[in-house]
Design a protein around this motif. Structure first.
Motif, PDB file in Angstrom:
ATOM      1  N   ILE A  12       0.838  -1.199   0.000  1.00 26.89           N
ATOM      2  CA  ILE A  12       0.000   0.000   0.000  1.00 26.89           C
ATOM      3  C   ILE A  12       0.871   1.246   0.000  1.00 26.89           C
ATOM      4  O   ILE A  12       0.630   2.210  -0.738  1.00 26.89           O
ATOM      5  CB  ILE A  12      -0.942  -0.002   1.220  1.00 26.89           C
ATOM      6  CG1 ILE A  12      -2.064  -1.013   0.998  1.00 26.89           C
ATOM      7  CG2 ILE A  12      -1.548   1.374   1.439  1.00 26.89           C
ATOM      8  CD1 ILE A  12      -3.027  -1.124   2.153  1.00 26.89           C
ATOM      9  N   ALA A  13       1.909   1.233   0.856  1.00 29.68           N
ATOM     10  CA  ALA A  13       2.810   2.384   0.918  1.00 29.68           C
ATOM     11  C   ALA A  13       3.499   2.602  -0.421  1.00 29.68           C
ATOM     12  O   ALA A  13       3.614   3.729  -0.908  1.00 29.68           O
ATOM     13  CB  ALA A  13       3.845   2.171   2.024  1.00 29.68           C
ATOM     14  N   MET A 338      -5.655  -2.767  16.306  1.00 25.55           N
ATOM     15  CA  MET A 338      -6.213  -1.718  15.461  1.00 25.55           C
ATOM     16  C   MET A 338      -5.161  -1.053  14.577  1.00 25.55           C
ATOM     17  O   MET A 338      -5.447  -0.048  13.942  1.00 25.55           O
ATOM     18  CB  MET A 338      -6.888  -0.657  16.333  1.00 25.55           C
ATOM     19  CG  MET A 338      -8.169  -1.131  16.972  1.00 25.55           C
ATOM     20  SD  MET A 338      -9.471  -1.362  15.745  1.00 25.55           S
ATOM     21  CE  MET A 338     -10.868  -1.721  16.803  1.00 25.55           C
ATOM     22  N   GLY A 339      -3.947  -1.581  14.566  1.00 23.53           N
ATOM     23  CA  GLY A 339      -2.918  -1.013  13.711  1.00 23.53           C
ATOM     24  C   GLY A 339      -1.946  -0.157  14.488  1.00 23.53           C
ATOM     25  O   GLY A 339      -2.054   0.029  15.704  1.00 23.53           O
ATOM     26  N   GLN A 440      -5.119  11.263   3.071  1.00 20.26           N
ATOM     27  CA  GLN A 440      -6.080  10.169   3.018  1.00 20.26           C
ATOM     28  C   GLN A 440      -5.474   8.831   3.428  1.00 20.26           C
ATOM     29  O   GLN A 440      -6.205   7.863   3.680  1.00 20.26           O
ATOM     30  CB  GLN A 440      -6.639  10.042   1.595  1.00 20.26           C
ATOM     31  CG  GLN A 440      -7.441  11.249   1.146  1.00 20.26           C
ATOM     32  CD  GLN A 440      -7.974  11.106  -0.267  1.00 20.26           C
ATOM     33  OE1 GLN A 440      -8.722  10.183  -0.572  1.00 20.26           O
ATOM     34  NE2 GLN A 440      -7.565  12.013  -1.140  1.00 20.26           N
ATOM     35  N   MET A 441      -4.143   8.770   3.522  1.00 22.49           N
ATOM     36  CA  MET A 441      -3.462   7.511   3.832  1.00 22.49           C
ATOM     37  C   MET A 441      -3.885   6.891   5.161  1.00 22.49           C
ATOM     38  O   MET A 441      -4.067   5.666   5.234  1.00 22.49           O
ATOM     39  CB  MET A 441      -1.950   7.712   3.795  1.00 22.49           C
ATOM     40  CG  MET A 441      -1.371   7.789   2.395  1.00 22.49           C
ATOM     41  SD  MET A 441       0.434   8.046   2.404  1.00 22.49           S
ATOM     42  CE  MET A 441       0.975   6.523   3.190  1.00 22.49           C
ATOM     43  N   PRO A 442      -4.046   7.664   6.259  1.00 23.85           N
ATOM     44  CA  PRO A 442      -4.464   7.027   7.521  1.00 23.85           C
ATOM     45  C   PRO A 442      -5.754   6.228   7.397  1.00 23.85           C
ATOM     46  O   PRO A 442      -5.899   5.176   8.011  1.00 23.85           O
ATOM     47  CB  PRO A 442      -4.630   8.220   8.474  1.00 23.85           C
ATOM     48  CG  PRO A 442      -3.699   9.259   7.934  1.00 23.85           C
ATOM     49  CD  PRO A 442      -3.763   9.100   6.446  1.00 23.85           C
ATOM     50  N   PHE A 445      -4.954   2.893   5.454  1.00 28.90           N
ATOM     51  CA  PHE A 445      -4.278   1.935   6.316  1.00 28.90           C
ATOM     52  C   PHE A 445      -5.219   1.427   7.413  1.00 28.90           C
ATOM     53  O   PHE A 445      -5.164   0.260   7.797  1.00 28.90           O
ATOM     54  CB  PHE A 445      -3.041   2.562   6.952  1.00 28.90           C
ATOM     55  CG  PHE A 445      -1.851   2.616   6.041  1.00 28.90           C
ATOM     56  CD1 PHE A 445      -1.224   1.462   5.622  1.00 28.90           C
ATOM     57  CD2 PHE A 445      -1.356   3.824   5.589  1.00 28.90           C
ATOM     58  CE1 PHE A 445      -0.122   1.498   4.788  1.00 28.90           C
ATOM     59  CE2 PHE A 445      -0.259   3.886   4.748  1.00 28.90           C
ATOM     60  CZ  PHE A 445       0.358   2.716   4.346  1.00 28.90           C
ATOM     61  N   ALA A 446      -6.058   2.321   7.957  1.00 30.62           N
ATOM     62  CA  ALA A 446      -6.958   1.935   9.047  1.00 30.62           C
ATOM     63  C   ALA A 446      -7.872   0.790   8.627  1.00 30.62           C
ATOM     64  O   ALA A 446      -8.087  -0.159   9.385  1.00 30.62           O
ATOM     65  CB  ALA A 446      -7.777   3.146   9.492  1.00 30.62           C
ATOM     66  N   MET A 447      -8.401   0.871   7.418  1.00 33.21           N
ATOM     67  CA  MET A 447      -9.283  -0.188   6.939  1.00 33.21           C
ATOM     68  C   MET A 447      -8.546  -1.508   6.788  1.00 33.21           C
ATOM     69  O   MET A 447      -9.122  -2.582   6.965  1.00 33.21           O
ATOM     70  CB  MET A 447      -9.903   0.219   5.598  1.00 33.21           C
ATOM     71  CG  MET A 447     -10.779   1.441   5.690  1.00 33.21           C
ATOM     72  SD  MET A 447     -12.072   1.217   6.935  1.00 33.21           S
ATOM     73  CE  MET A 447     -12.733   2.861   6.994  1.00 33.21           C
TER      74      MET A 447
END
Length: 609
Positions: A12-13, A338-339, A440-442, A445-447
């Motif tokens: 993703i990164a 939760m990451g 928007q990245m957080p 990644f959260a999902m």
């Protein structure tokens, strides 16, 4: 975090960074693992063997017990009666031998075979309470207790107390008190020694709890990768034994421990001490039996003096639901991963709350996912619009950029200087399209952490997916593809196709040419391999998110007039003709000049050599 999560996060990164680079303007057991020198027992050695006694008749047996256990001998004989107490959440089976809970069934859940979910029972779990006495080590769970009551049902909102008492020969007693709540998974426990000060020699009492954790999920590998022994210290430090290990492990904890738990992907069994344990030793080891996921063991010590006035504890037997665990004790919600801290706040304070609210009004979890996508996309729409508008400006400037490329004749540093000048004159910020993506990245990644670890999705079906918490199977291949699997996930396939469509759409307004323009088509295919065995809920979320993104871009494109953008840029050029450079622009140009000068010096040095 398991290997798939790690690989997924890296990809993703890479995708996001690549996206920014592509579409920005060309500014261009086996041996046992230990944490110290202490030797770890092998899995076969972990179980504590209790003393066995044989007696040909009652009189001789009483004599043997009396010489071996002293005043405790009178409580070593008795009837092992069992009874069940039912609450709204669980069924607890008690035994008068040891005064312990032998098994717990969670009423609201089923295992992977759609059978009642027995969190643990007497065959998979054992609990010892060891103290040193004038007659050696005594395990209090070998004593026979008498309960003061045997309630059958505890209604929601109510509670009940069950007091187990073992009376010794001299009249002293060992007392265990359980308080069960009708609508909760945690129960209170009190252990008290009455009149035993002169019989107990050791300074500590030791809990030895061993659990051969049962299998509850279809995906055994994923379940094992997310099973561990977790703990929280009095210094507010949460940690756990290594997950995904093929070797047995041991960790000795010299500081105070608030709680410890046998934590699986969706369920856990744990003990919390009100005053804390003084120290502990935690074990885990792999198992070959596919009916179990892992062998865990905890040895927790506490000053025996605490028991003379009655020591308070809490047992938790239930689901890894964040909103439930949050109410148990401090940091017990760490049993739900939760990451990383950078993104966990998004899950804890936004997604969990939103998901919980929607659950109260909508029963279909596929619909809930769709609504979450729409809400998040709507909230982030201004950022998406700004990013797309930046790309459109760069497309309008493409003729000027191409002219600069010819003018500079391939001199990259000179090209960059000319580009910066052009951007300044036109009033274009070359990184304005990247910043919205980073913001928007957080959420992205959260999902990635939320859906695979959300028990709310467990065994919930949607379309062809029978369980949104694990992978969906559109059809089985009949053979295994390395790194992909033996099945085709329908939602992952749809996610891949929709991502390719968005990449094609973005390329229509991108100024990037050559091989870099096609790199965006590679990452979706890589993700197809990574997410094929991942949570169907996650793949479905990404698919719906792609559809909404495509729709937003189509709408934005219809309302963007490139001629008006050109007019605005020309007006900016006139306004900025006499405007000086900003401090940031000046520093950036100085840095570029310094870099250019450094390269020239390097080239001179090479020529001299």
């Amino acid at each position: 975090m398991d290997r798939n999560q790690a690989v997924g996060l890296v990809l993703i990164a890479v995708l996001l960074i690549g996206y920014s680079l592509v579409f920005k303007p060309p500014v261009q057991e086996q041996p046992l693992v230990t944490t110290d020198s202490t030797t770890v027992n092998t899995p076969a050695d972990i179980a504590v063997e209790k003393p066995q006694t044989e007696a040909p008749d009652a009189a001789e047996q009483d004599s043997v017990l009396s010489s071996q256990y002293g005043v405790f001998a009178s409580a070593m004989n008795g009837e092992n009666n069992k009874f069940q107490v039912e609450t709204e959440k669980a069924r607890y089976n008690f035994s008068t031998k040891g005064g312990i809970i032998e098994s717990v069934e969670l009423k609201e859940y089923l295992n992977h075979k759609k059978e009642p979910l027995i969190l643990f029972d007497s065959e998979s779990s054992s609990l010892d309470l060891q103290i040193g006495t004038t007659h050696g080590i005594i395990d209090l769970t070998d004593l026979y207790f008498v309960p003061d009551s045997q309630p059958e049902l505890v209604q929601a909102g109510d509670s009940t107390r069950i007091v187990f008492t073992a009376t010794l020969a001299d009249g002293s007693t060992v007392q265990q008190t359980y308080t069960l709540f009708g609508d909760r998974y945690d129960l209170h426990y009190n252990l008290k020694l009455n009149g035993l000060q002169n019989k107990v020699l050791s300074n500590e009492v030791t809990w030895v709890w061993e659990d051969k954790m049962k299998r509850f999920e279809t995906n055994l590998d994923d379940a094992r990768n997310k099973t561990t022994v977790r703990y929280y210290t009095l210094t507010e430090d949460s940690d756990n034994l290594k997950e995904m290990s093929n070797e047995a492990q041991q960790e000795n904890i010299g500081e105070g421990i608030k709680w410890a738990s046998f934590s699986q992907k969706f369920f856990n069994a744990g003990i919390i001490s009100q005053n804390g344990f003084t120290s502990g030793t935690l074990f885990n080891a792999p198992v070959n039996d596919t009916s179990y996921v892992e062998l865990g063991r905890m040895e927790l010590k506490m000053p025996v003096d605490n028991l003379y006035n009655g020591a308070d504890f809490t047992y938790y037997y239930g689901p890894n639901s964040y909103k439930v665990l949050k109410r148990v004790t401090e940091a017990y919600d760490d049993n739900v991963y939760m990451g990383y801290k950078l993104v966990s706040w998004v899950n804890k304070y936004i997604i969990v709350q939103l998901f919980s609210f929607l659950e109260q009004h909508i029963s279909n979890y596929g619909v809930i996912i769709i609504i979450i996508v729409l809400i998040i996309k709507l909230a982030l729409f201004p950022l998406s619009r700004k990013s797309y508008l930046s790309m459109a400006k760069m497309k309008v400037l493409k003729p000027e950029l191409d002219a600069l490329k010819e003018k500079t004749g391939g001199d990259m540093q000179k090209m960059q200087q000319e580009q910066m000048k052009l951007y300044r004159e036109m009033g274009v910020n070359p990184i304005s399209g990247c910043v919205p993506l980073l913001l928007q990245m957080p959420f992205l990644f959260a999902m990635f952490f939320f859906f695979p670890n959300s028990i709310e999705l467990r065994q919930e079906s949607f379309l062809w997916a029978t369980d949104l918490s694990t992978y969906d199977v559109l059809f089985n291949l009949g053979f295994t593809i390395p790194f992909y699997g033996s099945h085709v996930s329908g939602f992952t396939l749809l996610m891949t196709l929709s991502t390719l469509a968005i990449t094609w759409s973005n390329n229509q307004v991108s100024t990037v040419q050559g091989p870099m323009k096609n790199i965006g088509y590679i990452m979706p295919v890589v993700f197809m391999f990574v997410l094929n065995s991942y949570s169907a809920g996650l793949s479905f979320y990404y698919f719906i998110s792609n559809l909404v993104t495509f729709g937003q871009q189509t709408m934005i494109r219809r309302f963007i007039d490139e001629d008006k953008i050109r007019e605005q840029l020309e007006e900016n050029k006139k306004k900025n003709a006499t405007k000086g450079k900003s401090k940031f622009q000046q520093r950036l140009e100085n840095a570029m000049k310094a870099s250019q000068e450094a390269k020239k010096q390097q080239q001179k040095g090479r020529k001299k050599k």
